[in-house]
Design an enzyme around this catalytic site. Structure first.
Site, short mmCIF file in Angstrom:
data_model
loop_
_atom_site.label_atom_id
_atom_site.label_comp_id
_atom_site.label_asym_id
_atom_site.label_seq_id
_atom_site.Cartn_x
_atom_site.Cartn_y
_atom_site.Cartn_z
N SER A 170 56.47 -19.26 -17.40
CA SER A 170 57.87 -18.90 -17.62
C SER A 170 58.41 -18.31 -16.31
O SER A 170 58.39 -18.98 -15.29
CB SER A 170 57.99 -17.91 -18.79
N THR A 171 58.87 -17.06 -16.31
CA THR A 171 59.45 -16.46 -15.11
C THR A 171 58.45 -16.50 -13.95
O THR A 171 57.33 -16.05 -14.08
CB THR A 171 59.84 -15.00 -15.38
N HIS A 197 59.25 -22.66 -19.32
CA HIS A 197 60.52 -22.26 -19.93
C HIS A 197 61.65 -22.55 -18.95
O HIS A 197 61.73 -21.92 -17.90
CB HIS A 197 60.51 -20.78 -20.30
N MET A 287 57.43 -13.86 -18.75
CA MET A 287 57.75 -12.79 -19.68
C MET A 287 57.27 -13.16 -21.08
O MET A 287 57.18 -14.32 -21.42
CB MET A 287 59.26 -12.55 -19.75
N ASP A 290 54.38 -15.99 -25.13
CA ASP A 290 54.24 -17.39 -25.51
C ASP A 290 52.95 -17.95 -24.91
O ASP A 290 52.67 -17.75 -23.73
CB ASP A 290 55.45 -18.20 -25.01
#
Length: 346
Positions: A170-171, A197, A287, A290
């Site tokens: 993600s991030t 993401h 973050m 998940d």
């Protein structure tokens, strides 16, 4: 002590709207505004903000050049505002390469409406990517605390023959994935599924960029793809990607109740039925948590789970969740992941 924010945008309207949103939360405080990249560099040095919001198209100096200079002179976490267009996607990827931490899709309608959804996500992102030292002084909890340590041995061997690699991010993921995938040889012996993401308008451009940089093939996944060794398949943003048979992908809208589209949990979990214990799943920077439940399902079938080592993450929430749940077989620094992949998969 509140987190200090510098807003950079050539539109006074956007600056005012963003300022109103940020100052509505007591944990954040706008300490300055800049109308172009050159002014942003000067104010970043003078005001020493903890986090910066950055536009791209501005007079005198664009946002990417400003990001690059700020990261050279006085590194500060930067959140880019990008349009949901192909050009917006390319600009965002350039900004991440230049050192920006994360991005947020921007539109006149979304900002002018001052919607609760924008307010929530903007505040969450700013607090999360702000300097950890500032967050701790403010009594804030972020996902940047290093995860519990677990020894990682470069000599560790596994009994199974891996047939599939899956990576969830993600991030911070776009840059981390680039660093990993560009180090893999063209004859990498398994398919790779990538779950990042990212909005739907961004993943096509991201896959194309990776494909141009890597020795392996990289493509945005399509419904019905038969996955092949030496090819990485990037889950389309806004959709779900899952395996419906061995080597067969399904891309679909998915359940609206899932928080993430694409969801690492869903893709990870879908592999358990078809690959036995022959999956290597890697959870990298990001973050939230998940990937944890999908990894739990994989672990029940004796598959192998790695987590990226916390100090090499932009945000270590996702890998830390894996480690805290006692699901990680190894905790691997980012720079070691590609060679470890080649070693254990080959």
């Amino acid at each position: 002590m509140s987190i200090k924010v510098l807003i950079v945008d050539d539109s006074s309207f956007f600056r005012q709207q963003i300022k109103t949103i940020i100052n509505s939360d007591a944990r954040l405080r706008v300490v300055g505004e800049a109308a172009n990249g050159r002014e942003a560099i000067e104010k970043a040095e003078k005001l020493k903000p903890d986090v910066i919001t950055m536009d791209y198209e501005m007079p005198m100096m664009d946002g990417i050049t400003a990001v690059r200079e700020i990261m050279k002179q006085h590194p500060t976490p930067i959140l880019m505002f990008s349009s949901l267009t192909l050009q917006g996607a390319r600009v965002t990827l350039d900004a991440l390469d230049a050192g920006a931490v994360d991005f947020l899709p921007k539109s006149y309608e979304r900002v002018s409406g001052n919607t609760d959804s924008l307010k929530k996500v903007l505040i969450e992102k700013l607090i999360t990517i702000a300097k950890p030292s500032t967050a701790s002084r403010s009594g804030l909890t972020t996902s940047t605390t290093p995860p519990p340590s677990r020894p990682s041995s470069s000599a560790k061997k596994y009994p199974q023959r891996f047939e599939l690699v899956m990576i969830g991010t993600s991030t911070g993921g776009p840059v981390a994935l680039q660093k990993v995938l560009t180090q893999l040889p063209a004859n990498f012996p398994t398919p790779i599924l990538l779950i990042q993401h990212m909005p739907g308008s961004f993943t096509g451009a991201f896959a194309a960029r990776l494909d141009s940089q890597c020795q392996i093939n990289v493509k945005e996944a399509e419904d019905g793809d038969t996955i092949q060794p030496g090819t990485a398949y990037l889950a389309p943003g806004g959709m779900q990607m899952m395996l419906t048979a061995k080597n067969k992908l399904k891309v679909l809208e998915g359940d609206a109740r899932l928080n993430y589209k694409p969801s690492v949990d869903l893709t990870f979990g879908s592999a358990t039925k078809y690959y036995g214990k022959n999956v290597l799943a890697i959870v990298m920077t990001g973050m939230g948590a998940d990937g944890r439940e999908g990894a739990r399902l994989l672990k029940q079938s004796n598959n192998v789970i790695w987590a990226q080592e916390g100090s090499t993450c932009v945000i270590d929430g996702m890998p830390s969740a894996i480690v805290k749940a006692d699901l990680a077989d190894e905790v691997v620094p980012l720079q070691d992941i590609p060679q470890r992949m080649v070693t254990v998969v080959s």
